[in-house]
Design an enzyme around this catalytic site. Structure first.
Site, mmCIF file in Angstrom:
data_model
loop_
_atom_site.group_PDB
_atom_site.id
_atom_site.type_symbol
_atom_site.label_atom_id
_atom_site.label_comp_id
_atom_site.label_asym_id
_atom_site.label_seq_id
_atom_site.Cartn_x
_atom_site.Cartn_y
_atom_site.Cartn_z
ATOM 1 N N HIS A 156 39.573 27.640 50.038
ATOM 2 C CA HIS A 156 38.200 28.138 49.981
ATOM 3 C C HIS A 156 38.011 29.120 48.839
ATOM 4 C CE1 HIS A 156 40.634 31.044 52.128
ATOM 5 N NE2 HIS A 156 39.801 31.962 51.689
ATOM 6 N N HIS A 167 37.596 32.731 42.894
ATOM 7 C CA HIS A 167 38.907 32.090 42.838
ATOM 8 C C HIS A 167 39.214 31.354 44.130
ATOM 9 C CE1 HIS A 167 39.773 35.807 45.060
ATOM 10 N NE2 HIS A 167 40.812 35.173 45.565
#
Lengths: 170, 170
Positions: free
Chosen positions: B34, B115
């Protein structure tokens, strides 16, 4: 891609289920505790949009309902799955029936037994031991279900949520 | 209860991330790959309805956008997290900013570096080895993001999706 439709119960019931799953369910890390409404079925990228529309339709067609987990049971002798038995209310039956009528995938060869799995892939001996003690512990829980989720399966076997459908919303 | 907001990338990128996470990320089993939009924050049962309304508002306020993962990077020396670096587009920045302005929880002490984590909690030596080889492999991926999810954390540390929010829908 493989999809499935499930209800995640409240955190309270998930935490309880996980306290058993941690030891007795090899799928513990692949998906949170859940009640399966529709087993894994295939959808292509072209089919997904249409499937989502059908799921929205089914969700709008139902209103939030009470779900009650009232005992620990087992699918033996069919298999060694131990589960929290959920009362098969008309609302759950109807949700299951409409989802299966509106989406791809074969009808299950078994009738719908709403449940939350807490142990599986046990040897016969383990099953007998674990079932004996879990059955004694029992479960007595009621809550309101107001949503279900469409999930897809990754290559490692784990499941990611694609979308949430709230019951009764237009 | 602890909540968080995240984007799940496509199955393709999740499968790639998991091929690394399996070996290098102890959170592998707790949540699918995620991109965190808002770190864990507390919400009471009374606050959740209001928070969902705010998330709906933020989602409507944004349209689907391109997300590009373009290199493997590391947060060292701050910590030993290795990640797929995602281009910090205005759309992502705005989504992050609005979510953090509209919901509880402290502002992060770090600036937003979008990220997808693929390795963490490595020793310095492991980090240096793993980072050396993953950096060489690199990543080059682009996809469209059209939704984000509100999740809550169970007692075992894993995360369950509470609700999906589609971008740009009214």
């Amino acid at each position: 891609m493989k999809y499935g439709v499930a209800i995640f119960p409240s955190k309270k019931l998930q935490d309880l289920a996980n306290s058993y799953r941690k030891r007795y369910d090899p799928h513990y890390a692949l998906i949170p505790p859940h009640l399966t409404l529709k087993n894994a079925f295939e959808l292509s990228e072209e089919e997904i949009k249409n499937a989502v529309e059908k799921l929205e339709f089914v969700a709008k067609n139902h209103t939030p309902f009470k779900m009650s987990a009232f005992k620990i049971s087992s699918f033996q002798p069919v298999n060694n799955v131990i589960y929290m038995k959920v009362e098969p209310t008309p609302e759950l039956e109807s949700l299951h029936q409409e989802l299966n009528a509106n989406l791809n995938g074969e009808d299950s060869e078994y009738s719908f037994v709403p449940h939350i799995t807490i142990a599986q892939k046990l040897s016969d001996e383990e099953h007998s031991d674990v079932y004996g003690s879990l059955r004694m512990l029992g479960v007595e829980h009621e809550e309101v279900v107001d949503r279900f989720h469409l999930l897809y399966q990754l290559e490692n076997g784990s499941w990611t949520v694609y979308e949430t459908f709230r019951l009764g919303e237009g």
